[in-house]
Design a protein around this motif. Structure first.
Motif, PDB file in Angstrom:
ATOM      1  N   ALA A 216      -2.179  -5.552  -3.449  1.00 27.43           N
ATOM      2  CA  ALA A 216      -1.618  -4.250  -3.815  1.00 27.43           C
ATOM      3  C   ALA A 216      -2.176  -3.849  -5.172  1.00 27.43           C
ATOM      4  O   ALA A 216      -2.535  -4.712  -5.986  1.00 27.43           O
ATOM      5  N   ILE A 217      -2.221  -2.537  -5.398  1.00 25.73           N
ATOM      6  CA  ILE A 217      -2.769  -2.037  -6.653  1.00 25.73           C
ATOM      7  C   ILE A 217      -1.947  -0.844  -7.114  1.00 25.73           C
ATOM      8  O   ILE A 217      -1.568   0.016  -6.315  1.00 25.73           O
ATOM      9  N   SER A 218      -1.665  -0.802  -8.395  1.00 23.49           N
ATOM     10  CA  SER A 218      -0.891   0.300  -8.959  1.00 23.49           C
ATOM     11  C   SER A 218      -1.736   1.562  -9.041  1.00 23.49           C
ATOM     12  O   SER A 218      -2.942   1.536  -8.831  1.00 23.49           O
ATOM     13  N   TRP A 219      -1.082   2.667  -9.381  1.00 21.11           N
ATOM     14  CA  TRP A 219      -1.773   3.946  -9.396  1.00 21.11           C
ATOM     15  C   TRP A 219      -2.940   3.963 -10.373  1.00 21.11           C
ATOM     16  O   TRP A 219      -3.959   4.599 -10.134  1.00 21.11           O
TER      17      TRP A 219
ATOM     18  N   VAL B 244       2.979   3.815  -0.959  1.00 18.41           N
ATOM     19  CA  VAL B 244       4.356   4.136  -1.328  1.00 18.41           C
ATOM     20  C   VAL B 244       4.318   4.789  -2.707  1.00 18.41           C
ATOM     21  O   VAL B 244       3.558   4.372  -3.582  1.00 18.41           O
ATOM     22  N   GLU B 245       5.156   5.806  -2.872  1.00 25.89           N
ATOM     23  CA  GLU B 245       5.178   6.538  -4.141  1.00 25.89           C
ATOM     24  C   GLU B 245       6.108   5.821  -5.103  1.00 25.89           C
ATOM     25  O   GLU B 245       7.319   5.998  -5.073  1.00 25.89           O
ATOM     26  N   THR B 246       5.528   4.992  -5.948  1.00 27.90           N
ATOM     27  CA  THR B 246       6.282   4.210  -6.913  1.00 27.90           C
ATOM     28  C   THR B 246       5.325   3.727  -7.997  1.00 27.90           C
ATOM     29  O   THR B 246       4.109   3.765  -7.830  1.00 27.90           O
ATOM     30  N   ARG B 247       5.915   3.226  -9.087  1.00 24.37           N
ATOM     31  CA  ARG B 247       5.094   2.678 -10.175  1.00 24.37           C
ATOM     32  C   ARG B 247       4.914   1.172 -10.048  1.00 24.37           C
ATOM     33  O   ARG B 247       4.054   0.595 -10.702  1.00 24.37           O
ATOM     34  N   SER B 248       5.724   0.539  -9.223  1.00 25.47           N
ATOM     35  CA  SER B 248       5.744  -0.922  -9.177  1.00 25.47           C
ATOM     36  C   SER B 248       4.978  -1.474  -7.975  1.00 25.47           C
ATOM     37  O   SER B 248       5.227  -1.075  -6.837  1.00 25.47           O
ATOM     38  N   ILE B 249       4.107  -2.425  -8.217  1.00 28.55           N
ATOM     39  CA  ILE B 249       3.384  -3.047  -7.108  1.00 28.55           C
ATOM     40  C   ILE B 249       4.243  -4.078  -6.390  1.00 28.55           C
ATOM     41  O   ILE B 249       3.842  -4.605  -5.364  1.00 28.55           O
ATOM     42  N   TRP B 250       5.448  -4.343  -6.917  1.00 28.34           N
ATOM     43  CA  TRP B 250       6.317  -5.357  -6.315  1.00 28.34           C
ATOM     44  C   TRP B 250       7.265  -4.752  -5.288  1.00 28.34           C
ATOM     45  O   TRP B 250       8.139  -5.436  -4.779  1.00 28.34           O
TER      46      TRP B 250
ATOM     47  N   GLY C 294      -4.103  -0.857 -13.075  1.00 33.20           N
ATOM     48  CA  GLY C 294      -3.795  -1.814 -14.123  1.00 33.20           C
ATOM     49  C   GLY C 294      -2.979  -3.007 -13.659  1.00 33.20           C
ATOM     50  O   GLY C 294      -2.976  -4.057 -14.325  1.00 33.20           O
ATOM     51  N   SER C 295      -2.284  -2.853 -12.555  1.00 31.64           N
ATOM     52  CA  SER C 295      -1.491  -3.958 -12.000  1.00 31.64           C
ATOM     53  C   SER C 295      -1.991  -4.234 -10.590  1.00 31.64           C
ATOM     54  O   SER C 295      -2.119  -3.321  -9.776  1.00 31.64           O
ATOM     55  N   ILE C 296      -2.248  -5.514 -10.337  1.00 32.43           N
ATOM     56  CA  ILE C 296      -2.792  -5.913  -9.037  1.00 32.43           C
ATOM     57  C   ILE C 296      -2.089  -7.178  -8.570  1.00 32.43           C
ATOM     58  O   ILE C 296      -1.787  -8.073  -9.375  1.00 32.43           O
ATOM     59  N   TYR C 297      -1.848  -7.223  -7.278  1.00 34.30           N
ATOM     60  CA  TYR C 297      -1.247  -8.395  -6.645  1.00 34.30           C
ATOM     61  C   TYR C 297      -2.192  -8.915  -5.570  1.00 34.30           C
ATOM     62  O   TYR C 297      -2.824  -8.130  -4.851  1.00 34.30           O
TER      63      TYR C 297
END
Length: 122
Positions: free
Chosen positions: A50-53, A99-105, A56-59
Motif C-alpha cells: 500500500a502507498i499513501s497519497w 480508499v480515500e484516507t490518509r492512513s495506509i493502515w 511517503g508511507s509504504i507498506y
C-alpha cells in the motif's frame, strides 16, 4: 466513484519480473491510499502493498519485502507494482484497490479493479 483498471499481468518464469499498472479515473487520485492485493486459488485475499497519497508511507507484506516495489504517479493517475525475483507462490490474481484516507493502515478499501492474473512457473 473511482474506476480502477489493472494491466501488466502474465506468465513468467521463476526469478523473472513483471510490472503491474493500475490506472484510476474518477475523483481526485491523489486523495487516495492505493493498495495491491492478491488472491490465489483456495486462499484468502492478501494485502501485498500500500502507498499513501504522497508516496511517503509504504507498506509491504513480509512475503514480498525486498522483491516488490509499489509506486505511484499522481500526474498520470497510476499506481505501479514492480515485482522482481518472482516465485511460484506469487501466482495469484492481483487486484488494485483505493480508499480515500490518509492512513495506509486502513483495513477496508472502497474501490477495486477487476484483477489481473500473474502466473509464475517453476
Amino acid at each position: 466513484q473511482v474506476q480502477l483498471v489493472e494491466s501488466g499481468g502474465g506468465l513468467v518464469q521463476a526469478g523473472g519480473s513483471l510490472r503491474l499498472s493500475c490506472a484510476a479515473s474518477g475523483r481526485t487520485f491523489s486523495s487516495y491510499v492505493m493498495g495491491w492485493f492478491r488472491q490465489a486459488p483456495g486462499k484468502e485475499r492478501e494485502k501485498v502493498a500500500a502507498i499513501s497519497w504522497s508516496g511517503g508511507s509504504i507498506y509491504y507484506a513480509d512475503s514480498v519485502k525486498g522483491r516488490f516495489t509499489i509506486s505511484r504517479d499522481n500526474a498520470k493517475n497510476t499506481v505501479y507494482l514492480q515485482m522482481n525475483s518472482l516465485k511460484p507462490e506469487d501466482t495469484a490474481v492481483y487486484y488494485c484497490a483505493a480508499v480515500e484516507t490518509r492512513s495506509i493502515w486502513v483495513a477496508k478499501y472502497d474501490y477495486w479493479g477487476q484483477g489481473t492474473q500473474v502466473t509464475v512457473s517453476s
